[in-house]
Write an enzyme that holds these catalytic residues in place. Structure first.
Site, PDB file in Angstrom:
ATOM      1  N   ARG A   4       0.825  -1.323   0.229  1.00 54.92           N
ATOM      2  CA  ARG A   4       0.008  -0.303  -0.207  1.00 54.92           C
ATOM      3  C   ARG A   4       0.963   0.815   0.051  1.00 54.92           C
ATOM      4  O   ARG A   4       1.409   1.271   0.953  1.00 54.92           O
ATOM      5  CB  ARG A   4      -1.007  -0.640   1.191  1.00 54.92           C
ATOM      6  CG  ARG A   4      -1.678   1.358   1.258  1.00 54.92           C
ATOM      7  CD  ARG A   4      -1.715   2.209   2.133  1.00 54.92           C
ATOM      8  NE  ARG A   4      -2.569   3.046   2.837  1.00 54.92           N
ATOM      9  CZ  ARG A   4      -1.996   4.058   2.759  1.00 54.92           C
ATOM     10  NH1 ARG A   4      -1.107   4.532   3.641  1.00 54.92           N
ATOM     11  NH2 ARG A   4      -3.052   5.017   3.414  1.00 54.92           N
ATOM     12  N   ASP A  45       1.719   5.212   0.507  1.00 56.66           N
ATOM     13  CA  ASP A  45       0.984   5.792   1.218  1.00 56.66           C
ATOM     14  C   ASP A  45       1.032   7.233   0.393  1.00 56.66           C
ATOM     15  O   ASP A  45       2.134   8.186   0.097  1.00 56.66           O
ATOM     16  CB  ASP A  45       1.826   6.239   2.380  1.00 56.66           C
ATOM     17  CG  ASP A  45       1.552   7.336   3.358  1.00 56.66           C
ATOM     18  OD1 ASP A  45      -0.014   7.316   4.009  1.00 56.66           O
ATOM     19  OD2 ASP A  45       2.275   8.317   3.895  1.00 56.66           O
ATOM     20  N   GLU A  75      -2.314   4.860  -1.843  1.00 53.13           N
ATOM     21  CA  GLU A  75      -4.065   6.185  -1.218  1.00 53.13           C
ATOM     22  C   GLU A  75      -3.039   7.221  -2.129  1.00 53.13           C
ATOM     23  O   GLU A  75      -1.855   7.924  -2.559  1.00 53.13           O
ATOM     24  CB  GLU A  75      -3.323   6.430   0.153  1.00 53.13           C
ATOM     25  CG  GLU A  75      -4.027   7.074   0.802  1.00 53.13           C
ATOM     26  CD  GLU A  75      -3.160   7.878   1.953  1.00 53.13           C
ATOM     27  OE1 GLU A  75      -3.810   8.240   2.747  1.00 53.13           O
ATOM     28  OE2 GLU A  75      -1.744   7.859   2.141  1.00 53.13           O
ATOM     29  N   HIS A  86     -16.649   8.231   2.149  1.00 59.29           N
ATOM     30  CA  HIS A  86     -17.312   9.701   2.967  1.00 59.29           C
ATOM     31  C   HIS A  86     -18.440   9.786   2.690  1.00 59.29           C
ATOM     32  O   HIS A  86     -19.069  10.548   3.261  1.00 59.29           O
ATOM     33  CB  HIS A  86     -17.025  10.767   2.155  1.00 59.29           C
ATOM     34  CG  HIS A  86     -15.171  11.177   2.524  1.00 59.29           C
ATOM     35  ND1 HIS A  86     -14.684  10.858   3.900  1.00 59.29           N
ATOM     36  CD2 HIS A  86     -14.662  12.033   2.041  1.00 59.29           C
ATOM     37  CE1 HIS A  86     -13.759  11.302   3.094  1.00 59.29           C
ATOM     38  NE2 HIS A  86     -12.790  11.892   2.881  1.00 59.29           N
ATOM     39  N   HIS A  97      -7.300   3.871   9.558  1.00 54.86           N
ATOM     40  CA  HIS A  97      -6.426   4.644  10.348  1.00 54.86           C
ATOM     41  C   HIS A  97      -6.799   5.883  10.188  1.00 54.86           C
ATOM     42  O   HIS A  97      -6.673   6.979  11.571  1.00 54.86           O
ATOM     43  CB  HIS A  97      -5.032   4.078  10.814  1.00 54.86           C
ATOM     44  CG  HIS A  97      -4.267   4.474   9.202  1.00 54.86           C
ATOM     45  ND1 HIS A  97      -4.351   4.457   8.300  1.00 54.86           N
ATOM     46  CD2 HIS A  97      -3.524   5.864   9.501  1.00 54.86           C
ATOM     47  CE1 HIS A  97      -3.610   4.182   7.169  1.00 54.86           C
ATOM     48  NE2 HIS A  97      -3.503   5.826   8.205  1.00 54.86           N
ATOM     49  N   GLN A 134      -9.116   7.645   9.044  1.00 54.22           N
ATOM     50  CA  GLN A 134     -10.622   8.740   9.299  1.00 54.22           C
ATOM     51  C   GLN A 134     -11.394   8.584  10.726  1.00 54.22           C
ATOM     52  O   GLN A 134     -12.353   8.413  10.923  1.00 54.22           O
ATOM     53  CB  GLN A 134     -11.815   7.134   7.759  1.00 54.22           C
ATOM     54  CG  GLN A 134     -11.156   7.807   6.894  1.00 54.22           C
ATOM     55  CD  GLN A 134     -11.188   9.200   6.129  1.00 54.22           C
ATOM     56  OE1 GLN A 134     -12.552   9.996   6.975  1.00 54.22           O
ATOM     57  NE2 GLN A 134     -10.077   9.043   5.325  1.00 54.22           N
TER      58      GLN A 134
END
Length: 586
Positions: free
Chosen positions: A248, A250, A287, A316, A382, A384
Site C-alpha cells: 500500500r 502512502d 493511496e 465519505h 486508521h 478516518q
C-alpha cells in the site's frame, strides 16, 4: 571462522567515507557513480556485528541507509542480518489476487496488548473465521521511539525492533500464508520522519521542498536516479525477501516526479517482472487524494498500471449519509443522491466542484473498462478514525444498527472491501494519534501542532489527547474481551455472515459498476442497491419504512416483514436486509 563481506554505500556528497565495523575503521574506495566499496573479513555471527559509516572528518558513526536491522535504534550503528531461508514453510503458497478478496488493516503495536508480530499471529484465526483474504500492516519500517503510527520512518529497509524486527515479520508472513492469508505492507516513499534521517549527509536524497509531513525525496532532480533506485529496491525487498504479497503506497499524490516515466509506473514495471519470476500475484495499491483513475489505468492505455487505490469518496458518502456529519470534507456528502452516485460511479468528485477544496476535483472512471475491484472501499481506516480530534470510532456516536448498515453497504458493494481492526465487533477503544519522540523539543512541537490543528475547528486544547502521553497509545489497544459482550458478538456475527454471503454469491463480487443499480428515497431515508439477483435494502432513518423491493430475506440486522404481494419489504429503523430476488432453486 571468518568470512569476507562486501560493504558498499552510495555517498556522492562526502570526500571520504570509512566503514566502522565493531570499533575499527576501514578505508573505502569510490567509483565513478558515487558508490563507496570495501571488503572486510567478519568473524562474529552476523547478528552480533555492528557497522556504520564515518563521513569525512566527522567521527559520528551513521547507520547504513539500507540497513537490514537496527537493534539499538535508528541513531545507532546497523547490524548485519539475513533472513534464514530455512524458516520459511510457505513453499506451497501461490499467492492471492486482490479482486474478490477482503482486506483487513491493522496496527501491529495496538492490535494486541503485547504489540508484536508474534502476538498478532495468535489472532490470525479470528481473521480467517471472519472471512478476510489479506492482512494489511501499517508501516513497520525503522522509526525513532517505541511507538507511533509508522509514518515517521527513516530507515526504510529495517523492521521496527519492538514489533519483533525482521525475523518477527518473517514469522508473521509465514503464519499468514499457512492460513491462506495474503499480506499487504504499508510503505511510505513521499517523506522521511523528523528524527534519525541522515540521508542528506550521504547524498542528494532530498529536495529543497517539503510535504505536509516532512522532507521530500529527490525524484526528478540531479542525481535522482540512485534515489529512485533506493525506493524501488526497497519495495522489491519486501516482496522478494519477506514474501509480502502487496504494497500500500502512502499518499502518492505527494510524490513530486516530473520525469517522463513516473516513479509509480517504473515500480509497476519492476513489480510485474518480479511477479512473473516468483510465479505469484504481487499487488500495488495507491493511496491518493486526487481521484485520478490514471493510477489504476493499465500502462497500455496510458496509465501507471497500479492494481488498486483507496477510495475515500465511498467512505465519505457512506459515513455522512449514516451519521449525519457534515463538517470539513464531509460538506459535499450526506445525501442519498450522493451515496447512490458514488456507489454507481466509484468517485463522487469526478470533475466536479469540491467545496472543501474550493475547486474542481477528480476525474471520472471509465466504468466499462475499469473494474470496481480496483477501488478499496471502507467504513473505517486508521486515518478516518485517528485523524478525528479524539480518535473516536463510529461506535462512540452511532448505534450498532447504524454500524451494521454501513457494513452492508460496503461489504455488499462492487468494490474491494477493507476493514480496520476491531470494526467487525464495533470496538469501543479509540484509535488515537500517538507518538513517542525521545527529543523534548520534537515531542512538544508534535503536541502543540495537534492542538493547533483542531483549535481551528473549535476544539478546546484540554480535549485533545497528547500524542506523547503513554496513555494515548495504550488506550488505543484493542480490547479483545469485548467479543464476549452481546451487542459486540451480534455485530461480529453480522460481519461474518455478510462476508460469507459475499463469498457465496457471485453477484456480490461482480466488479462491473454498470451492472449495479441504486434506488433511493431522500425523504424516507432508504436506499436499495441492486446487484443482479441480490438486493441490499437499507433504512438509514429511525422509523420503519416500506421499501419497494421484494425477494426472499437471507440476511438482516433486525427482522424485516414483507407485504403480501411480495413486491415490497418493511425494513426496521437503522437496519438492513439482503434480499434474494432470483427465481432459481437454492
Amino acid at each position: 571462522m571468518s568470512t569476507a563481506r562486501h560493504f558498499d554505500v552510495w555517498a556522492p556528497t562526502p570526500e571520504r567515507v570509512r566503514l566502522h565495523l565493531d570499533g575499527d575503521l576501514h578505508t573505502m574506495s569510490r567509483d565513478t557513480d558515487g558508490w563507496w566499496h570495501t571488503e572486510v573479513r567478519v568473524a562474529q555471527p552476523a547478528g552480533t556485528v555492528r557497522y556504520g559509516f564515518v563521513l569525512d572528518d566527522d567521527p559520528t558513526v551513521l547507520p547504513d541507509p539500507r540497513s537490514p536491522r537496527q537493534p539499538d535504534g535508528v541513531h545507532a550503528p546497523s547490524a548485519l542480518h539475513r533472513l534464514d531461508p530455512g524458516r520459511w514453510t510457505d513453499a506451497t503458497w501461490t499467492g492471492r489476487q486482490l479482486a474478490g478478496s477482503v482486506v483487513y488493516e491493522l496496527h501491529v503495536g495496538t492490535f494486541t496488548p503485547e504489540g508484536t508480530f508474534d502476538s498478532a499471529v495468535h489472532r490470525l484465526d479470528h481473521l480467517v473465521d471472519l472471512g478476510v483474504g489479506f492482512v494489511e500492516l501499517m508501516p513497520v519500517n525503522g522509526f525513532n521511539g517505541e511507538h507511533n503510527w509508522g509514518y515517521d520512518g527513516v530507515l526504510w529497509y529495517a523492521v521496527h525492533e519492538p514489533y519483533g524486527g525482521p525475523d518477527g515479520l518473517q514469522r508473521f508472513v509465514d503464519a499468514c500464508h499457512n492460513r491462506g492469508l495474503g499480506v499487504i505492507l504499508d510503505v511510505v516513499y513521499n517523506h522521511l520522519g523528523p528524527s534519525g534521517n541522515y540521508l542528506d549527509r550521504f547524498g542528494p536524497y532530498l529536495t529543497t521542498g517539503r510535504t505536509t509531513w516532512g522532507d521530500a525525496l529527490n525524484l526528478d532532480g540531479p542525481d535522482s536516479g540512485p534515489v529512485r533506485r533506493y525506493i524501488i529496491d526497497n519495495a522489491l525487498r519486501w516482496l522478494r525477501e519477506f514474501h509480502i504479497d502487496g504494497l500500500r503506497l502512502d499518499a502518492v499524490h505527494a510524490l513530486a516526479d516530473r520525469t517522463a516515466t513516473h516513479l509509480l509506473e517504473e515500480l509497476a514495471v519492476e513489480t510485474e517482472a518480479l511477479s512473473t519470476h516468483l510465479g505469484r500475484p504481487l499487488t500495488l495499491i495507491a493511496e491518493s487524494d486526487l481521484n485520478d483513475p490514471t493510477l489504476i489505468t493499465p500502462r497500455a492505455a496510458g496509465g501507471y498500471g497500479l492494481h488498486a487505490q483507496w477510495d475515500d469518496d465511498v467512505h465519505h458518502a457512506v459515513h455522512a449519509a449514516v451519521s449525519g456529519e457534515r463538517q470539513g470534507y464531509y460538506g459535499d456528502f450526506g445525501s442519498l443522491q450522493c451515496l447512490a452516485t458514488t456507489l454507481r460511479h466509484g468517485f463522487f468528485h469526478a470533475g466536479t466542484h469540491s467545496s472543501f477544496r474550493g475547486r474542481i476535483h477528480g476525474r471520472p472512471i471509465d466504468t466499462r473498462r475499469t473494474p470496481a475491484s480496483a477501488l478499496l472501499a471502507y467504513t473505517c481506516t486508521h486515518d478516518q478514525i485517528g485523524n478525528r480530534a479524539t480518535g473516536d470510532r463510529p461506535g462512540e456516536y452511532l448505534t450498532f444498527g447504524q454500524l451494521a448498515v454501513k457494513a452492508a453497504l460496503v461489504l455488499c458493494s462492487p468494490f474491494t472491501p477493507m476493514l480496520f481492526m476491531g470494526e467487525e465487533w464495533g470496538a469501543s477503544t479509540p484509535f488515537r494519534f500517538f507518538t513517542s519522540h525521545p527529543e523534548p523539543e520534537l515531542a512538544a512541537a508534535t503536541a502543540a501542532g495537534r492542538i493547533a490543528e483542531f483549535a481551528a475547528h473549535g476544539w478546546p486544547a484540554t480535549e485533545i489527547p497528547d500524542p506523547q502521553d503513554p496513555a494515548t497509545f495504550t488506550d488505543s489497544t484493542l480490547d479483545w474481551a469485548e467479543l464476549g459482550a452481546p451487542d459486540h458478538a451480534r455485530l461480529l456475527d453480522t460481519y461474518r455472515s455478510l462476508l460469507a454471503l459475499r463469498a457465496e454469491r457471485a453477484e456480490l463480487t461482480d466488479p462491473w459498476l454498470d451492472h449495479t443499480r441504486v434506488d433511493y428515497d431522500e425523504d424516507e431515508r432508504w436506499i436499495v442497491v441492486h446487484r443482479s439477483g441480490v438486493r441490499i435494502a437499507c433504512n438509514l432513518g429511525p422509523d420503519p419504512v416500506t421499501v419497494p423491493a421484494g425477494g426472499r430475506p437471507v440476511l438482516w440486522w433486525d427482522p424485516p416483514t414483507q407485504d403480501p404481494t411480495g413486491a415490497a419489504t418493511v425494513v426496521p429503523g437503522r437496519s438492513f436486509v439482503v434480499l434474494d430476488a432470483t427465481t432459481r432453486q437454492r
